[in-house]
Design an enzyme around this catalytic site. Structure first.
Site, PDB file in Angstrom:
ATOM      1  N   ASN A   1       5.265 -20.889 -77.793  1.00 46.36           N
ATOM      2  CA  ASN A   1       6.306 -21.919 -77.825  1.00 46.36           C
ATOM      3  C   ASN A   1       5.770 -23.307 -77.542  1.00 46.36           C
ATOM      4  OD1 ASN A   1       8.496 -20.466 -78.680  1.00 46.36           O
ATOM      5  ND2 ASN A   1       9.062 -19.788 -76.652  1.00 46.36           N
TER       6      ASN A   1
ATOM      7  N   HIS B   1       5.983 -11.271 -73.230  1.00 49.77           N
ATOM      8  CA  HIS B   1       6.815 -12.046 -74.150  1.00 49.77           C
ATOM      9  C   HIS B   1       6.722 -11.427 -75.539  1.00 49.77           C
ATOM     10  CE1 HIS B   1       7.417 -16.046 -76.497  1.00 49.77           C
ATOM     11  NE2 HIS B   1       8.529 -15.339 -76.460  1.00 49.77           N
TER      12      HIS B   1
ATOM     13  N   GLU C   1       2.883 -11.576 -76.179  1.00 48.19           N
ATOM     14  CA  GLU C   1       2.153 -12.564 -75.388  1.00 48.19           C
ATOM     15  C   GLU C   1       2.187 -12.145 -73.916  1.00 48.19           C
ATOM     16  OE1 GLU C   1       1.872 -17.277 -75.783  1.00 48.19           O
ATOM     17  OE2 GLU C   1       3.900 -16.566 -75.366  1.00 48.19           O
TER      18      GLU C   1
ATOM     19  N   SER D   1      10.232 -16.841 -72.536  1.00 51.14           N
ATOM     20  CA  SER D   1       9.416 -17.499 -73.551  1.00 51.14           C
ATOM     21  C   SER D   1       8.888 -18.850 -73.093  1.00 51.14           C
ATOM     22  CB  SER D   1      10.227 -17.683 -74.836  1.00 51.14           C
ATOM     23  OG  SER D   1      11.397 -18.448 -74.587  1.00 51.14           O
TER      24      SER D   1
END
Length: 285
Positions: free
Chosen positions: A193, A143, A155, A122
């Site tokens: 993130n 991800h 992702e 991540s």
């Protein structure tokens, strides 16, 4: 390699993310090899899958026959060599660079040269993870969002050496699992993130500094921005230790604007990690 060439998917790590990835791949019709370092971890992964599939049946999303077929498609193992037949392997181990690189070194010795290797990281660099093997063009980030069987997004992260063919395969594979994708360059935190961690940390700071009660902070964000969870509740669901690790990685890479909130560190030090331990910012049965 094209999507039609993928028959067997390997998953390294049978934790929350790994088990979820194994489940959605099996439901989509792929044979799955789920590997972890100890049998107890593999068994716990199967327990997670069983509970999740039961919820899918209860909600009407899957039939009993479909869930039984999905279970039968998943093989559990503690032996890395059992991943040899896999056409695509997704690593989902702890967010530590040396551990991930070690996994990729092992995989490079086990699988065929054409096998695509993906990481569910991540925050960590795809390029750095791929640097320990001879064919970094076959490495990408996939991800998945937590919980994997519920969340629609994946992702896709492109490393410095990731080939266009590998990128196209990543998109096609995720879409075959019923997911929707977006693409990010290999920069710290990617899209999700990089934006999510400071949002959570600011929510923690607002609570710690007495701006509002925790429930009002979460209520304000859900009603004010139409997100399904506020920052404190979401942090509990992610795991406060995971949030702290991601925040510290971003802080190292991007500077003070990503400094983890003091109260977040204190909660982790106290062992209150959120829903998985029964207590974080909230308490759970």
């Amino acid at each position: 390699m094209e999507l039609d060439d993928i028959d067997t998917v390997g998953v390294v790590g049978a934790g929350t993310m790994g088990a979820g990835i194994a489940q959605v791949a099996a439901v989509a019709g792929y044979d799955v090899v789920m590997q972890d370092i100890e049998r107890q971890f593999v068994d716990a992964g199967f327990d997670r899958i069983e509970e999740s599939l039961d919820r899918k049946v209860a909600s009407g999303d899957l039939t009993g026959d479909e869930t039984a077929a999905a279970r039968d498609r998943i093989e559990g193992t503690t032996t890395r060599g059992d991943l040899a037949p896999c056409d695509l392997v997704i690593e989902a181990v702890v967010e530590e660079m040396d551990v991930k690189q070690s996994v990729f070194e092992d995989l490079a010795d086990v699988v065929d040269e054409g096998t695509v290797l993906a990481t569910n990281t991540s925050t960590l660099s795809i390029t750095t993870i791929a640097s320990v093997i001879d064919r970094p063009e076959r490495v990408l980030g996939l991800h998945f969002m937590n919980p994997v069987p519920v969340m629609k997004g994946v992702e896709l992260v492109v490393g410095e050496k990731t080939s266009e063919e590998t990128v196209a395969l990543g998109h096609a594979f995720a879409e075959e699992l019923g997911k929707e994708t977006w693409e990010a360059d290999d920069k710290p935190g990617f899209v999700t993130n990089r934006i999510l961690m400071p949002w959570i940390n600011e929510g923690v700071r607002a609570y710690d500094e007495g701006v509002a009660e925790k429930a009002d902070i979460d209520r304000g964000m859900t009603l004010g921005t139409n997100v399904p969870m506020g920052p404190l509740e979401l942090a509990d669901h992610i795991g406060l230790d995971v949030v702290l690790d991601a925040s510290e990685t971003l802080h190292r890479e991007l500077g003070d604007r990503y400094t983890p909130a003091y109260l977040l560190k204190r909660k982790v030090d106290a062992g209150d990690l959120g829903k998985k331990t029964g207590k974080g910012f909230y308490e759970y049965d």
